[in-house]
Design a protein around this motif. Structure first.
Motif, PDB file in Angstrom:
ATOM      1  N   GLU A  86     -12.421  10.162  50.239  1.00  0.00           N
ATOM      2  CA  GLU A  86     -13.017  11.482  50.018  1.00  0.00           C
ATOM      3  C   GLU A  86     -12.038  12.330  49.193  1.00  0.00           C
ATOM      4  N   LEU A  87     -12.548  12.909  48.116  1.00  0.00           N
ATOM      5  CA  LEU A  87     -11.722  13.725  47.237  1.00  0.00           C
ATOM      6  C   LEU A  87     -12.251  15.147  47.181  1.00  0.00           C
ATOM      7  N   HIS A  88     -11.330  16.061  46.874  1.00  0.00           N
ATOM      8  CA  HIS A  88     -11.705  17.468  46.705  1.00  0.00           C
ATOM      9  C   HIS A  88     -11.321  17.982  45.321  1.00  0.00           C
ATOM     10  N   GLY A  89     -10.709  17.130  44.522  1.00  0.00           N
ATOM     11  CA  GLY A  89     -10.358  17.435  43.150  1.00  0.00           C
ATOM     12  C   GLY A  89     -10.044  16.137  42.441  1.00  0.00           C
ATOM     13  N   LEU A  90     -10.090  16.157  41.096  1.00  0.00           N
ATOM     14  CA  LEU A  90      -9.845  14.939  40.333  1.00  0.00           C
ATOM     15  C   LEU A  90      -9.074  15.286  39.070  1.00  0.00           C
ATOM     16  N   TYR A  91      -8.031  14.515  38.792  1.00  0.00           N
ATOM     17  CA  TYR A  91      -7.149  14.715  37.635  1.00  0.00           C
ATOM     18  C   TYR A  91      -7.176  13.437  36.814  1.00  0.00           C
ATOM     19  N   LEU A  92      -7.646  13.549  35.557  1.00  0.00           N
ATOM     20  CA  LEU A  92      -7.681  12.417  34.640  1.00  0.00           C
ATOM     21  C   LEU A  92      -6.720  12.701  33.492  1.00  0.00           C
ATOM     22  N   GLY A  93      -5.620  11.967  33.419  1.00  0.00           N
ATOM     23  CA  GLY A  93      -4.633  12.184  32.372  1.00  0.00           C
ATOM     24  C   GLY A  93      -5.001  11.472  31.086  1.00  0.00           C
ATOM     25  N   GLY A  94      -4.031  11.367  30.187  1.00  0.00           N
ATOM     26  CA  GLY A  94      -4.257  10.694  28.921  1.00  0.00           C
ATOM     27  C   GLY A  94      -3.998   9.206  29.040  1.00  0.00           C
ATOM     28  N   GLY A  95      -4.140   8.516  27.923  1.00  0.00           N
ATOM     29  CA  GLY A  95      -3.906   7.092  27.922  1.00  0.00           C
ATOM     30  C   GLY A  95      -4.609   6.416  26.768  1.00  0.00           C
ATOM     31  N   PHE A  96      -5.065   5.196  27.010  1.00  0.00           N
ATOM     32  CA  PHE A  96      -5.728   4.399  25.981  1.00  0.00           C
ATOM     33  C   PHE A  96      -7.093   3.924  26.480  1.00  0.00           C
ATOM     34  N   PRO A  97      -8.034   4.844  26.711  1.00  0.00           N
ATOM     35  CA  PRO A  97      -9.349   4.385  27.168  1.00  0.00           C
ATOM     36  C   PRO A  97     -10.050   3.504  26.142  1.00  0.00           C
ATOM     37  N   GLU A  98      -9.703   3.680  24.853  1.00  0.00           N
ATOM     38  CA  GLU A  98     -10.376   2.893  23.817  1.00  0.00           C
ATOM     39  C   GLU A  98     -10.106   1.401  23.968  1.00  0.00           C
ATOM     40  N   THR A  99      -8.904   1.025  24.391  1.00  0.00           N
ATOM     41  CA  THR A  99      -8.596  -0.400  24.512  1.00  0.00           C
ATOM     42  C   THR A  99      -9.223  -1.014  25.761  1.00  0.00           C
ATOM     43  N   HIS A 100      -9.802  -0.198  26.611  1.00  0.00           N
ATOM     44  CA  HIS A 100     -10.492  -0.663  27.822  1.00  0.00           C
ATOM     45  C   HIS A 100     -11.945  -0.198  27.831  1.00  0.00           C
ATOM     46  N   ALA A 101     -12.461   0.128  26.656  1.00  0.00           N
ATOM     47  CA  ALA A 101     -13.787   0.744  26.577  1.00  0.00           C
ATOM     48  C   ALA A 101     -14.873  -0.153  27.180  1.00  0.00           C
ATOM     49  N   GLU A 102     -14.807  -1.443  26.927  1.00  0.00           N
ATOM     50  CA  GLU A 102     -15.849  -2.336  27.442  1.00  0.00           C
ATOM     51  C   GLU A 102     -15.848  -2.356  28.969  1.00  0.00           C
ATOM     52  N   THR A 103     -14.649  -2.431  29.566  1.00  0.00           N
ATOM     53  CA  THR A 103     -14.554  -2.439  31.031  1.00  0.00           C
ATOM     54  C   THR A 103     -14.998  -1.112  31.615  1.00  0.00           C
TER      55      THR A 103
END
Length: 488
Positions: A311-328
């Motif tokens: 159970e979460l009450h907040g969410l933090y999404l940082g930077g990275g390389f989502p493009e190299t994992h786009a299919e997954t």
């Protein structure tokens, strides 16, 4: 994954009061600072020293590699992202329990934001009262090296140039002439002669070094090879002597208390999920620690894995390389819908750069558009050239759960992706006006949807002082721990 941290221990007393330290600087990017820094950190750590690595400037990738080399988390020191008075405090706080600091500079030693060299590596060295070792690329150069070293030593008052390491040397004759010229015409000691490498053990790409998570090789073995090269080519005892020659650092009394935000008076802790996986891993450790110190419990979660989240009450999404994992990422439909659902439910969600790309409708990479979480009616497209690079100065133009209208924000951006509007005039709500930098669109950044904020701007929690307490407060409101206001 549910690696949950329930508390933060108080800062330890400062360790070795002298805090031996050295700054490694170069004439420009690509001079060899990172290779020397990595090899030196690993070589000194193998000798039994507790080495704390630091990276000057806004950099996640080099900092991660420095941490791997030293076997200790690296810390970024950036005079743009935080007030100058906080830099020596943060340095001292991170040095608790460590024997020696290696600070890798960035760009050229005197390169800064303007012709005065504001925010340069040389300026940071003066703020830390740290001696400097110059890394000099000596490709096709002999006696001229002495002129360069002499010029660096005399260019700015207050710079303690304590040594030089010649890089990319071509053989014993080349090294002999270099050493003789520098010793003849300057008072700066030569501490090492690094050979030309036929192959970089850690290859580079558009955003710098490859991450350790993406290399199909033994990372420890690569770092050990660099350490062997540095140990055989440099006088490690002389480098240690340079570090130990640093004077007492300028640390005000009570610095640990002044450094971190005050914890919020909450009856219980809200839980903030931090996405940490191979797709998103660009975080300043102090940002997560600031959330903990402000009163949050941290749960590390993944957008690549199908494992359930707590159970979460907040969410933090940082930077990275989502493009190299786009299919997954696209195939993990349950998590994409989960994130969109949490945003629609009004959970405070904060996303930076790669995190924003995940919250968009589609991510276009190598000619294919991959569906993402779809929180915002925009898409992102990877380009061949940087779309935003450097420091950002912005102003919040409206209240959000994270910033207040009129707040000044110092940040940075480094992205090859572009924000693409879906349709002729989508209804977009931007929270930041960018005065320096690129942002998302037409001098704006920080898209808002309900209580979700996403932008290309990266911030540091110790410079943007209210961000962590505001985030924790918003999470506590969402959890029902405290009453949520009607606005924002």
């Amino acid at each position: 994954m549910q690696n949950v941290s329930n508390s933060v221990q108080p800062s330890k007393p400062f360790g070795n009061p002298r805090m031996p330290r050295v700054v490694l600087a170069g004439l420009s990017g690509g001079s060899g600072k990172t290779i020397l820094s990595l090899g030196l950190c690993r070589a000194l750590a193998r000798s039994g020293l507790a080495v704390r690595p630091f990276k000057k400037g806004p950099d996640y990738i080099d900092a991660k590699w420095l941490g791997l080399a030293a076997r200790a988390t690296a810390c970024n020191l950036d005079p743009h992202l935080m007030p100058p008075a906080l830099l020596p405090m943060l340095f001292a706080d991170r040095m608790a329990g460590f024997d020696l600091a290696v600070v890798e500079g960035n760009r050229g030693i005197f390169d800064g934001r303007d012709v005065q060299g504001t925010l340069s590596t040389a300026e940071l060295s003066r703020q830390l009262k740290a001696p400097v070792i110059l890394v000099l690329d000596c490709t096709k150069m002999t006696r001229t090296a002495a002129a360069i070293v002499a010029g660096i030593a005399a260019f700015e008052p207050g710079l303690q140039l304590a040594g030089v390491v010649c890089n990319r040397t071509a053989g014993e004759r080349h090294r002999s002439i270099l050493r003789g010229a520098i010793e003849e015409y300057t008072d700066v000691p030569v501490l090492g002669m690094l050979p030309k490498l036929s192959e970089n053990p850690i290859p580079e790409r558009h955003m710098g070094l490859w991450s350790d998570q993406e290399l199909a090789k033994d990372v420890d073995a690569a770092l050990d090879r660099l350490a062997d090269m540095v140990a055989s080519s440099c006088d490690l005892q002389a480098v240690r002597a340079v570090a130990e020659s640093a004077p007492l650092p300028p640390v005000p009394e009570g610095a640990p208390v002044m450094l971190w935000p005050e914890p919020l008076p909450l009856p219980r802790k809200p839980r903030i999920g931090v996405v940490q996986d191979a797709a998103l891993w660009f975080y300043y450790p102090e940002n997560i620690e600031a959330l903990e110190r402000a009163g949050a419990e941290i749960a590390r979660v993944s957008i690549l894995s199908s494992e359930p989240w707590p159970e979460l009450h907040g969410l933090y999404l940082g930077g990275g390389f989502p493009e190299t994992h786009a299919e997954t990422l696209a195939a993990n439909v349950d998590v994409r819908e989960r994130v969109r659902g949490l945003s629609e439910a009004g959970m405070p969600v904060y996303a930076e750069c790669g995190g924003f790309m995940y919250l968009a409708r589609h991510l276009e990479y190598q000619g294919q558009a991959w569906p993402m979480a779809g929180v915002f009616p925009v898409s992102t497209r990877l380009c061949s050239r940087p779309q935003g690079l450097g420091y950002i100065e912005a102003e919040a133009v409206r209240d959000t759960p994270f910033f207040r209208a009129g707040e000044r924000i110092a940040g940075h951006e480094f992205h090859y992706s572009a924000c693409c509007l879906d349709g002729p005039s989508p209804n977009l709500d931007f929270a930041l006006r960018v005065e320096r930098g690129s942002g998302m669109h037409a001098g704006q950044d920080g898209l808002m949807h309900k209580r979700t904020f996403a932008g290309y701007t990266h911030i540091h929690a110790l410079g943007t002082r209210d961000w962590a307490p505001n985030f924790v407060r918003a999470a506590a409101e969402y959890a029902g721990i405290i009453r949520q206001p009607e606005s924002v």
